[in-house]
Design a protein around this motif. Structure first.
Motif, mmCIF file in Angstrom:
data_model
loop_
_atom_site.group_PDB
_atom_site.id
_atom_site.type_symbol
_atom_site.label_atom_id
_atom_site.label_comp_id
_atom_site.label_asym_id
_atom_site.label_seq_id
_atom_site.Cartn_x
_atom_site.Cartn_y
_atom_site.Cartn_z
ATOM 1 N N LEU A 107 -6.043 9.979 -2.248
ATOM 2 C CA LEU A 107 -4.588 9.859 -2.269
ATOM 3 C C LEU A 107 -3.991 10.073 -0.880
ATOM 4 O O LEU A 107 -3.034 9.380 -0.489
ATOM 5 C CB LEU A 107 -3.993 10.857 -3.242
ATOM 6 N N ALA A 108 -4.548 11.016 -0.119
ATOM 7 C CA ALA A 108 -4.025 11.269 1.226
ATOM 8 C C ALA A 108 -4.162 10.019 2.091
ATOM 9 O O ALA A 108 -3.211 9.621 2.786
ATOM 10 C CB ALA A 108 -4.765 12.446 1.859
ATOM 11 N N LEU A 109 -5.334 9.392 2.051
ATOM 12 C CA LEU A 109 -5.535 8.171 2.831
ATOM 13 C C LEU A 109 -4.712 7.013 2.266
ATOM 14 O O LEU A 109 -4.224 6.160 3.019
ATOM 15 C CB LEU A 109 -7.014 7.804 2.862
ATOM 16 N N GLY A 110 -4.571 6.978 0.949
ATOM 17 C CA GLY A 110 -3.753 5.938 0.339
ATOM 18 C C GLY A 110 -2.312 6.013 0.812
ATOM 19 O O GLY A 110 -1.695 4.982 1.130
ATOM 20 N N HIS A 111 -1.750 7.212 0.880
ATOM 21 C CA HIS A 111 -0.379 7.367 1.375
ATOM 22 C C HIS A 111 -0.276 6.956 2.841
ATOM 23 O O HIS A 111 0.707 6.312 3.245
ATOM 24 C CB HIS A 111 0.086 8.819 1.195
#
Length: 345
Positions: free
Chosen positions: A286-290
């Protein structure tokens, strides 16, 4: 998709020299047609500057942007009329090489927006112009770009045939151009699931990238650096299912500047987010997705939307978690993922 922006092209050309190359619809009575005079160095310098601006803008804004779409406009409305004017042999070869660059850029923009028939059409034109210009570097590069197209959309066997054609002129091509061809070969082998062939091609690409050469590399291959090789290698090892290698290459690619290579950085972050998801690390995914959404939200690229869509599909089974639901809601608001890419007919 936006229409080409004439003001962008003229400003990229830095003044009126390229404007002077435009065909005039209604010249004054008795005036000498602009097309009858020879093409000067000033015009050519302006044209090269405009082509470089289109190339860099495509990387930042995506193939659907007005800047990237300017490639086809430059080719058809400006460069082709110039070929009808008095030309020395050297100037004709130079203009044919510019035509090949622009047709390749137009094909890449078409690929990036899911128009695969148009992409093939432009790559065919680019190959014709590169051969007419007697430019082995460009010829190999166009064939490699066409191979990358077929690799990305599910035909690695066809891609390897195009790679063979590109490597057939390797003795006359700059080492860095051959290195990029070997990198694309590695991508095709990865899609075919051949890890041993991937390792051999990737090793050769790295070696050629570092190989000293007596003459400088063409300007249009300046994007091919160690961070770019690492970014592609991360996706290659994603395709092979090798999580550890994917993450290691991702770290090596971190030097790529998102303000210059916006689409590439965003795609890599999405690829690695998907790998973390498959490895069970939802928080890192999720961190990389954001971060990917932060970078890609202003990039006009169907290909980027498809990468994001794949991540979203993987996250759907976790949507009962608040963090995942918030990410998917943000994606719907800011970056609606496209459907499946158009099939390659």
């Amino acid at each position: 998709m936006h229409r080409p922006d004439r003001r962008f092209v003229l400003s990229a050309a830095d003044g009126g020299a390229l404007e002077a190359a435009l065909p005039q619809a209604d010249p004054p009575p008795g005036a000498k047609p602009r097309g009858s005079r020879e093409i000067g160095r000033e015009e050519m310098t302006a044209l090269h500057r405009a082509v470089a601006a289109v190339r860099y803008a495509d990387s930042r804004h995506g193939g659907g942007s007005a800047q990237a779409q300017a490639a086809a406009h430059l080719l058809d409305q400006w460069v082709r009329p110039m070929l009808g004017r008095p030309l020395t042999d050297d100037r004709q070869r130079e203009l044919c090489a510019v035509s090949a660059e622009l047709a390749r850029l137009a094909g890449w923009a078409a690929l990036d927006t899911g128009r695969h028939s148009a992409a093939r059409h432009y790559f065919d034109r680019a190959l014709y112009w590169a051969r007419t210009a007697n430019a082995p570097d460009l010829t190999a590069y166009v064939l490699t770009t066409a191979a990358l197209h077929t690799t990305l959309y599910g035909r690695p066997g066809d891609a390897l045939a195009l790679i063979d054609g590109a490597l057939g002129t390797a003795g006359h091509v700059h080492a860095r151009v051959v290195g990029f061809t070997k990198l694309v070969e590695a991508r095709a082998h990865a899609r075919a699931g051949d890890a041993r062939a991937v390792a051999a091609a990737l090793t050769t690409a790295e070696r050629l990238l570092d190989k000293p050469c007596s003459h400088g590399a063409p300007e249009w291959i300046d994007f091919f650096t160690h961070p770019r090789l690492a970014a592609d290698a991360a996706e290659i090892h994603r395709d092979l299912g090798d999580v550890r290698a994917c993450l290691a290459w991702h770290e090596q690619a971190s030097a790529m500047a998102p303000n210059a290579f916006t689409r590439s950085v965003g795609l890599r972050l999405t690829v690695v987010a998907t790998v973390h998801l498959k490895a069970g690390d939802l928080e890192q995914s999720l961190a990389l997705g954001h971060r990917a959404l932060d970078i890609l939200r202003y990039v006009d690229s169907n290909r980027a939307r498809d990468y994001v869509r794949r991540l979203a599909v993987g996250l759907t089974s976790h949507r009962t978690l608040r963090a995942v639901d918030a990410f998917l809601a943000r994606l719907r608001q800011e970056f609606a993922p496209a459907g499946h890419p158009a099939p390659v007919a």
